[in-house]
Design an enzyme around this catalytic site. Structure first.
Site, PDB file in Angstrom:
ATOM      1  N   CYS A 187       0.512  -1.020  -0.034  1.00 56.96           N
ATOM      2  CA  CYS A 187       0.035  -0.234   0.074  1.00 56.96           C
ATOM      3  C   CYS A 187       0.958   0.945  -0.069  1.00 56.96           C
ATOM      4  CB  CYS A 187      -1.066   0.192   0.680  1.00 56.96           C
ATOM      5  SG  CYS A 187      -2.048   2.104   1.284  1.00 56.96           S
ATOM      6  N   GLN A 230     -12.748  -0.312   2.769  1.00 59.32           N
ATOM      7  CA  GLN A 230     -14.092  -1.576   2.160  1.00 59.32           C
ATOM      8  C   GLN A 230     -13.842  -1.697   3.375  1.00 59.32           C
ATOM      9  OE1 GLN A 230     -11.177  -3.892  -0.201  1.00 59.32           O
ATOM     10  NE2 GLN A 230     -10.246  -1.558  -1.472  1.00 59.32           N
ATOM     11  N   HIS A 248      -4.228  -8.324   4.617  1.00 55.11           N
ATOM     12  CA  HIS A 248      -4.082  -7.299   5.548  1.00 55.11           C
ATOM     13  C   HIS A 248      -2.949  -7.498   6.697  1.00 55.11           C
ATOM     14  CE1 HIS A 248      -6.110  -3.607   2.852  1.00 55.11           C
ATOM     15  NE2 HIS A 248      -6.991  -5.038   2.611  1.00 55.11           N
TER      16      HIS A 248
END
Ligand code: 4D9
Length: 161
Positions: free
Chosen positions: A111, A129, A155
């Site tokens: 990211c 999200q 993640h």
């Protein structure tokens, strides 16, 4: 005599309700009930939507990611299974105390927030999200998530406020 307020909290007056409320200078949150040491970041002033939270994350993208490209690699081809193996080893290294999430995110996260140790700043409902938002709101401040699967990839999330 009321107990003193915890650090960073101050009493303010609500003109609309004509009663005091409490404001946290560090997190920017406000609550109606007099805070105690355990007042958490997700308590609300009106019982409505939860307050904003803050998190840092480490993202490992894979070939099925919504945007399989990052500052680290113009085309990400690893499989989702490989990404899971990679992020599992990252989580083990954090949990063991060998490293911490912001340090690892700086070099390993797919990211663009990697530059700031994965810090995403403060965000509220509907800004990230859903899978990421739900996982973050379920964490206590300072807690590390399990592996979270979003359209962007896998993640690890550290809630920081
Ligand atoms: O969506 C972003 N970056 C995407 C990857 C990604 N997808 C995410 C989904 C949920 C939370 C963070 C996420 N980061 C990219 O670089 O392809 C964001 C980057 C940054 C950087 C600073 C603050 C917020 C954000 S949100």
């Amino acid at each position: 005599m009321a107990k003193p307020l915890p650090a960073d909290w101050e009493e303010r007056h609500s003109n609309s309700r004509g009663v005091p409320y409490y404001f946290n200078r560090t997190t920017g949150q406000s609550v109606w009930e007099r805070p105690t040491a355990s007042t958490s970041a997700s308590s609300t002033t009106t019982g409505g939507a939860p307050q904003k939270v803050r998190a840092s994350h480490l993202l490992v993208k894979h070939a099925e990611s919504r945007r399989p490209s990052s500052w680290k690699s113009p085309t990400i081809t690893r499989s989702k299974g490989e990404a899971r193996e990679i992020i599992t080893s990252f989580r083990e290294r954090i949990v063991s105390g060998e490293t911490d999430l912001p340090t690892l995110a700086k070099t390993e996260s797919d990211c663009s927030s990697a530059k700031q140790g994965g810090d995403l700043g403060f965000f509220g409902p509907k800004q990230m999200q859903k899978a990421f938002e739900d996982a973050t709101y379920a964490l206590q401040v300072g807690e590390l998530s399990s592996i979270v699967d979003s359209d962007s990839g896998l993640h690890l999330i550290l809630r920081t406020a």
